[in-house]
Motif scaffolding. Structure first.
Motif, PDB file in Angstrom:
ATOM      1  N   GLN A  80       1.062   9.297  -5.986  1.00 46.79           N
ATOM      2  CA  GLN A  80       1.609  10.638  -5.808  1.00 46.79           C
ATOM      3  C   GLN A  80       2.422  11.062  -7.024  1.00 46.79           C
ATOM      4  OE1 GLN A  80       3.733  11.092  -2.132  1.00 46.79           O
ATOM      5  NE2 GLN A  80       4.224  13.237  -2.488  1.00 46.79           N
ATOM      6  N   GLU A  81       3.054  10.078  -7.679  1.00 48.82           N
ATOM      7  CA  GLU A  81       3.848  10.364  -8.879  1.00 48.82           C
ATOM      8  C   GLU A  81       3.005  10.429 -10.142  1.00 48.82           C
ATOM      9  OE1 GLU A  81       6.690   7.234  -8.753  1.00 48.82           O
ATOM     10  OE2 GLU A  81       7.850   8.111  -7.099  1.00 48.82           O
ATOM     11  N   GLY A  82       1.683  10.205 -10.004  1.00 49.83           N
ATOM     12  CA  GLY A  82       0.781  10.347 -11.130  1.00 49.83           C
ATOM     13  C   GLY A  82       0.587   9.116 -11.979  1.00 49.83           C
ATOM     14  N   GLU A  83       1.010   7.945 -11.505  1.00 50.59           N
ATOM     15  CA  GLU A  83       0.835   6.722 -12.289  1.00 50.59           C
ATOM     16  C   GLU A  83      -0.660   6.425 -12.421  1.00 50.59           C
ATOM     17  OE1 GLU A  83       1.645   2.116 -11.471  1.00 50.59           O
ATOM     18  OE2 GLU A  83       3.476   3.320 -11.482  1.00 50.59           O
ATOM     19  N   SER A  84      -1.112   6.217 -13.642  1.00 56.51           N
ATOM     20  CA  SER A  84      -2.546   6.131 -13.908  1.00 56.51           C
ATOM     21  C   SER A  84      -3.214   4.930 -13.225  1.00 56.51           C
ATOM     22  CB  SER A  84      -2.792   6.060 -15.421  1.00 56.51           C
ATOM     23  OG  SER A  84      -2.146   4.932 -15.988  1.00 56.51           O
ATOM     24  N   SER A  85      -2.547   3.771 -13.237  1.00 54.32           N
ATOM     25  CA  SER A  85      -3.168   2.598 -12.620  1.00 54.32           C
ATOM     26  C   SER A  85      -3.307   2.782 -11.113  1.00 54.32           C
ATOM     27  CB  SER A  85      -2.353   1.340 -12.921  1.00 54.32           C
ATOM     28  OG  SER A  85      -1.044   1.426 -12.379  1.00 54.32           O
ATOM     29  N   ALA A  86      -2.316   3.395 -10.477  1.00 53.82           N
ATOM     30  CA  ALA A  86      -2.378   3.642  -9.042  1.00 53.82           C
ATOM     31  C   ALA A  86      -3.478   4.651  -8.720  1.00 53.82           C
ATOM     32  CB  ALA A  86      -1.030   4.136  -8.523  1.00 53.82           C
ATOM     33  N   LEU A  87      -3.578   5.690  -9.527  1.00 50.36           N
ATOM     34  CA  LEU A  87      -4.636   6.676  -9.312  1.00 50.36           C
ATOM     35  C   LEU A  87      -6.012   6.051  -9.457  1.00 50.36           C
ATOM     36  CD1 LEU A  87      -3.093   9.714 -11.222  1.00 50.36           C
ATOM     37  CD2 LEU A  87      -3.516   9.573  -8.755  1.00 50.36           C
ATOM     38  N   ALA A  88      -6.153   5.137 -10.412  1.00 46.59           N
ATOM     39  CA  ALA A  88      -7.436   4.458 -10.609  1.00 46.59           C
ATOM     40  C   ALA A  88      -7.802   3.611  -9.396  1.00 46.59           C
ATOM     41  CB  ALA A  88      -7.377   3.585 -11.863  1.00 46.59           C
ATOM     42  N   VAL A  89      -6.814   2.963  -8.791  1.00 43.92           N
ATOM     43  CA  VAL A  89      -7.066   2.161  -7.593  1.00 43.92           C
ATOM     44  C   VAL A  89      -7.509   3.054  -6.436  1.00 43.92           C
ATOM     45  CG1 VAL A  89      -6.000   0.708  -5.835  1.00 43.92           C
ATOM     46  CG2 VAL A  89      -5.487   0.313  -8.244  1.00 43.92           C
ATOM     47  N   ILE A  90      -6.823   4.171  -6.240  1.00 45.46           N
ATOM     48  CA  ILE A  90      -7.174   5.093  -5.151  1.00 45.46           C
ATOM     49  C   ILE A  90      -8.576   5.646  -5.354  1.00 45.46           C
ATOM     50  CG2 ILE A  90      -6.600   7.264  -4.018  1.00 45.46           C
ATOM     51  CD1 ILE A  90      -4.627   5.022  -3.413  1.00 45.46           C
ATOM     52  N   GLU A  91      -8.912   5.976  -6.592  1.00 46.23           N
ATOM     53  CA  GLU A  91     -10.241   6.514  -6.867  1.00 46.23           C
ATOM     54  C   GLU A  91     -11.324   5.472  -6.583  1.00 46.23           C
ATOM     55  OE1 GLU A  91      -9.954   7.858 -10.869  1.00 46.23           O
ATOM     56  OE2 GLU A  91      -8.726   9.609 -10.357  1.00 46.23           O
ATOM     57  N   ALA A  92     -11.076   4.212  -6.971  1.00 43.27           N
ATOM     58  CA  ALA A  92     -12.043   3.149  -6.708  1.00 43.27           C
ATOM     59  C   ALA A  92     -12.167   2.893  -5.207  1.00 43.27           C
ATOM     60  CB  ALA A  92     -11.626   1.870  -7.438  1.00 43.27           C
ATOM     61  N   TYR A  93     -11.044   2.951  -4.507  1.00 45.47           N
ATOM     62  CA  TYR A  93     -11.055   2.757  -3.056  1.00 45.47           C
ATOM     63  C   TYR A  93     -11.848   3.875  -2.385  1.00 45.47           C
ATOM     64  CZ  TYR A  93      -9.297   2.122   1.723  1.00 45.47           C
ATOM     65  OH  TYR A  93      -9.192   1.928   3.073  1.00 45.47           O
ATOM     66  N   THR A 127       0.830  -1.207   0.000  1.00 44.50           N
ATOM     67  CA  THR A 127       0.000   0.000   0.000  1.00 44.50           C
ATOM     68  C   THR A 127       0.865   1.258   0.000  1.00 44.50           C
ATOM     69  OG1 THR A 127      -0.187  -0.131   2.422  1.00 44.50           O
ATOM     70  CG2 THR A 127      -1.953  -1.130   1.123  1.00 44.50           C
ATOM     71  N   HIS A 128       2.044   1.173   0.623  1.00 45.97           N
ATOM     72  CA  HIS A 128       2.972   2.321   0.582  1.00 45.97           C
ATOM     73  C   HIS A 128       3.438   2.558  -0.853  1.00 45.97           C
ATOM     74  CE1 HIS A 128       6.055   5.139   1.896  1.00 45.97           C
ATOM     75  NE2 HIS A 128       6.917   4.487   1.145  1.00 45.97           N
ATOM     76  N   ASP A 129       3.755   1.476  -1.555  1.00 46.57           N
ATOM     77  CA  ASP A 129       4.151   1.573  -2.960  1.00 46.57           C
ATOM     78  C   ASP A 129       3.012   2.156  -3.792  1.00 46.57           C
ATOM     79  OD1 ASP A 129       5.621   1.174  -5.351  1.00 46.57           O
ATOM     80  OD2 ASP A 129       4.749  -0.832  -5.614  1.00 46.57           O
ATOM     81  N   LEU A 130       1.792   1.711  -3.502  1.00 47.78           N
ATOM     82  CA  LEU A 130       0.620   2.231  -4.214  1.00 47.78           C
ATOM     83  C   LEU A 130       0.489   3.733  -4.011  1.00 47.78           C
ATOM     84  CD1 LEU A 130      -2.169   1.936  -5.656  1.00 47.78           C
ATOM     85  CD2 LEU A 130      -3.126   1.451  -3.391  1.00 47.78           C
ATOM     86  N   ALA A 131       0.607   4.187  -2.754  1.00 45.74           N
ATOM     87  CA  ALA A 131       0.475   5.611  -2.464  1.00 45.74           C
ATOM     88  C   ALA A 131       1.562   6.421  -3.155  1.00 45.74           C
ATOM     89  CB  ALA A 131       0.524   5.836  -0.955  1.00 45.74           C
ATOM     90  N   GLN A 132       2.789   5.886  -3.180  1.00 42.36           N
ATOM     91  CA  GLN A 132       3.893   6.575  -3.831  1.00 42.36           C
ATOM     92  C   GLN A 132       3.658   6.696  -5.331  1.00 42.36           C
ATOM     93  OE1 GLN A 132       6.477   8.036  -2.257  1.00 42.36           O
ATOM     94  NE2 GLN A 132       7.150   8.832  -4.237  1.00 42.36           N
TER      95      GLN A 132
END
Length: 295
Positions: free
Chosen positions: A208-221, A200-205
């Motif tokens: 924060q760096e704007g990676e689209s897949s990570a942002l999509a996960v945060i938005e769904a969460y 989850t720390h990697d996901l948050a990082q």
């Protein structure tokens, strides 16, 4: 003065609070988590040391995993399994020779943030812990609402609205809020979109760096969390919701949540704000001390 003890699976933390809420002394020791008698002794030793420092006897509140059974008074549902089935309150009172107040760690977190944290000055505060598990506590007029069954705030074991993956929960039910919104639940969802995400720390990082897949996960969460919190708002209608636990440090959650809540609340209007805890990891032990309110 008040002494608060936070009994965790790996550590026992204690604090002495002045009447103002200022911490005077703090201590953290490893928890003898496999030996119940040693846990009692460790807490008694910590209290004795604090009272030598302050030169007087103080009130003692203890935050615990799990809760007492309404039938037997024995502890249950604690992930520190050695205390399950034990008369923790009675044994601590005997060891300390005084009344001890106990509450679930999530209730202690919520109480701390309601008394002098992010929810200070608000009448109804709902505190949420998003971490290894998902817990909640409801505080009204600076008093934790424990309920007839000691289940006040146990929001993480209701079904997540709209969930249909049949995720099994340790409680015996399926699709509990906890199975989606705890750390491992979030990571499970993240890896579906990007198997390279390691934590989850990697996901948050990555977010924060704007990676689209990570942002999509945060938005769904955030969307799932908004739906889950809406069930609390529809029942208790708190003035403020305070988030704690490791996942509360994902700063991108807050604007998303505060924008999405109204869409899930009955009537499609919502003035309840979602904010980060002021006292962070210290809220649990501070809340245990505040189980004894001002006279």
């Amino acid at each position: 003065m008040r002494i608060g003890i936070d009994l965790g699976g790996t550590k026992i933390e204690g604090v002495v609070l002045a009447d103002s809420g200022a911490p005077l002394f703090r201590q953290r020791v490893a928890s003898p988590s496999h030996n119940y008698d040693n846990i009692i002794d460790a807490i008694a030793s910590m209290v004795a040391q604090f009272e030598r420092e302050i030169g007087r006897q103080a009130t003692v509140g203890v935050g615990t995993p799990g809760a007492p059974s309404i039938h037997s008074g024995l502890m249950k549902n604690a992930n520190s399994t050695v205390i399950n089935g034990k008369p923790l309150k009675a044994d601590l009172e005997q060891a300390l020779n005084r009344e001890v107040r106990l509450a679930n760690d999530a209730n202690c977190f919520a109480l701390s943030e309601a008394v002098d944290g992010a929810g200070s000055g608000q009448q109804v505060v709902f505190g949420v812990i998003l971490g290894t598990g998902v817990g909640g506590g409801l505080v009204v007029d600076s008093q934790p609402l424990l309920g007839r069954n000691f289940l006040g705030g146990e929001w993480g074991h209701n079904p997540l609205p709209g969930a249909n993956e049949h995720r099994r929960c340790y409680c015996g039910s399926s699709d509990c809020i906890e199975t989606y919104l705890c750390g491992s639940g979030l990571l499970r969802s993240a890896k579906r979109l990007n198997p390279a995400i390691e934590s989850t720390h990697d996901l948050a990082q990555r977010a924060q760096e704007g990676e689209s897949s990570a942002l999509a996960v945060i938005e769904a969460y955030a969307a799932a969390l908004a739906k889950a919190l809406a069930t609390v708002i529809n029942i208790a209608d708190p003035d403020i919701i305070v988030l704690g636990g490791g996942l509360s440090n994902i700063d991108a959650l807050y604007p998303l949540l505060n924008n999405q809540l109204a869409g899930s609340v009955f009537g499609r209007e919502c003035q309840t704000s979602v904010v980060k805890a002021l006292h962070g990891d210290a809220s649990g032990v501070r809340g245990a001390a505040w189980l004894w309110p001002a006279a």
